[in-house]
Design a protein around this motif. Sequence first.
Motif, PDB file in Angstrom:
ATOM      1  N   PRO A 163      86.849  43.205  60.373  1.00 49.88           N
ATOM      2  CA  PRO A 163      87.768  44.313  60.082  1.00 49.88           C
ATOM      3  C   PRO A 163      87.057  45.470  59.369  1.00 49.88           C
ATOM      4  O   PRO A 163      86.311  45.270  58.418  1.00 49.88           O
ATOM      5  CB  PRO A 163      88.824  43.661  59.192  1.00 49.88           C
ATOM      6  N   GLY A 164      87.257  46.664  59.907  1.00 50.83           N
ATOM      7  CA  GLY A 164      86.610  47.855  59.371  1.00 50.83           C
ATOM      8  C   GLY A 164      85.334  48.231  60.096  1.00 50.83           C
ATOM      9  O   GLY A 164      84.846  49.341  59.944  1.00 50.83           O
ATOM     10  N   SER A 165      84.781  47.321  60.911  1.00 51.24           N
ATOM     11  CA  SER A 165      83.589  47.657  61.700  1.00 51.24           C
ATOM     12  C   SER A 165      83.952  48.712  62.736  1.00 51.24           C
ATOM     13  O   SER A 165      85.054  48.701  63.293  1.00 51.24           O
ATOM     14  CB  SER A 165      83.044  46.431  62.437  1.00 51.24           C
ATOM     15  N   THR A 166      83.011  49.616  62.992  1.00 54.09           N
ATOM     16  CA  THR A 166      83.178  50.606  64.048  1.00 54.09           C
ATOM     17  C   THR A 166      82.005  50.491  65.002  1.00 54.09           C
ATOM     18  O   THR A 166      80.899  50.143  64.602  1.00 54.09           O
ATOM     19  CB  THR A 166      83.247  52.043  63.501  1.00 54.09           C
ATOM     20  N   VAL A 167      82.265  50.782  66.260  1.00 51.43           N
ATOM     21  CA  VAL A 167      81.219  50.760  67.269  1.00 51.43           C
ATOM     22  C   VAL A 167      81.361  52.000  68.128  1.00 51.43           C
ATOM     23  O   VAL A 167      82.433  52.260  68.690  1.00 51.43           O
ATOM     24  CB  VAL A 167      81.331  49.521  68.189  1.00 51.43           C
ATOM     25  N   TYR A 168      80.278  52.775  68.202  1.00 55.58           N
ATOM     26  CA  TYR A 168      80.168  53.838  69.211  1.00 55.58           C
ATOM     27  C   TYR A 168      79.290  53.256  70.303  1.00 55.58           C
ATOM     28  O   TYR A 168      78.128  52.939  70.051  1.00 55.58           O
ATOM     29  CB  TYR A 168      79.542  55.106  68.640  1.00 55.58           C
ATOM     30  N   GLN A 169      79.855  53.027  71.484  1.00 62.35           N
ATOM     31  CA  GLN A 169      79.078  52.492  72.594  1.00 62.35           C
ATOM     32  C   GLN A 169      78.598  53.666  73.436  1.00 62.35           C
ATOM     33  O   GLN A 169      79.405  54.298  74.122  1.00 62.35           O
ATOM     34  CB  GLN A 169      79.911  51.516  73.433  1.00 62.35           C
ATOM     35  N   PRO A 170      77.300  53.960  73.394  1.00 62.94           N
ATOM     36  CA  PRO A 170      76.792  55.076  74.198  1.00 62.94           C
ATOM     37  C   PRO A 170      77.091  54.869  75.683  1.00 62.94           C
ATOM     38  O   PRO A 170      77.161  53.723  76.154  1.00 62.94           O
ATOM     39  CB  PRO A 170      75.282  55.026  73.937  1.00 62.94           C
ATOM     40  N   PRO A 171      77.260  55.951  76.426  1.00 63.10           N
ATOM     41  CA  PRO A 171      77.546  55.831  77.856  1.00 63.10           C
ATOM     42  C   PRO A 171      76.500  54.956  78.549  1.00 63.10           C
ATOM     43  O   PRO A 171      75.297  55.117  78.347  1.00 63.10           O
ATOM     44  CB  PRO A 171      77.463  57.276  78.361  1.00 63.10           C
ATOM     45  N   GLY A 172      76.985  53.994  79.330  1.00 63.02           N
ATOM     46  CA  GLY A 172      76.114  53.157  80.136  1.00 63.02           C
ATOM     47  C   GLY A 172      75.375  52.042  79.419  1.00 63.02           C
ATOM     48  O   GLY A 172      74.598  51.331  80.040  1.00 63.02           O
ATOM     49  N   ILE A 173      75.591  51.851  78.118  1.00 61.69           N
ATOM     50  CA  ILE A 173      74.862  50.796  77.403  1.00 61.69           C
ATOM     51  C   ILE A 173      75.250  49.423  77.962  1.00 61.69           C
ATOM     52  O   ILE A 173      76.415  49.137  78.204  1.00 61.69           O
ATOM     53  CB  ILE A 173      75.095  50.856  75.873  1.00 61.69           C
ATOM     54  N   LYS A 174      74.236  48.584  78.171  1.00 59.96           N
ATOM     55  CA  LYS A 174      74.479  47.216  78.621  1.00 59.96           C
ATOM     56  C   LYS A 174      74.933  46.408  77.413  1.00 59.96           C
ATOM     57  O   LYS A 174      74.330  46.475  76.344  1.00 59.96           O
ATOM     58  CB  LYS A 174      73.201  46.613  79.195  1.00 59.96           C
TER      59      LYS A 174
END
Length: 132
Positions: free
Chosen positions: A94-105
């Motif tokens: 809880p509280g973690s954030t993730v920015y997943q860059p475009p196309g990341i495996k």
Amino acid sequence: MPDSHATPGKLAIVNHLGPDSFKPDGLRPFFEYRPLGLDTLTGGKVGAHVIRARPGMHADAPRHTHALTFQFIYVLKGWAIFEYDGYGEHKLVPGSTVYQPPGIKHKEIAHSDDFEVLEITMPAEFETATVE
């Protein structure tokens, strides 16, 4: 002036979604999805869901990518372990954030029965492809 009042069954700038708004018909069968209506309100430019684990069901998805320009995840409850190409494994809480860059495996490895996240994507609809 646009209708800004929450009305059942009609999307507006303010909406109230009840507990029955989760649906099991999303990308992964081990999750349930609560669409938040941004796809409709933005003409498909932005998507937003609350995604939660289906108790007793476990992650069983291959390594994959998404064809989108933006994906952001905020963990609301529980935990999950994800593996991101070039970044390794990470336990999200809880509280973690993730920015997943475009196309990341990436691949989900495991999650708790109470795992729940807010996901925001651009665009709302996008392709997912299995990768090695």
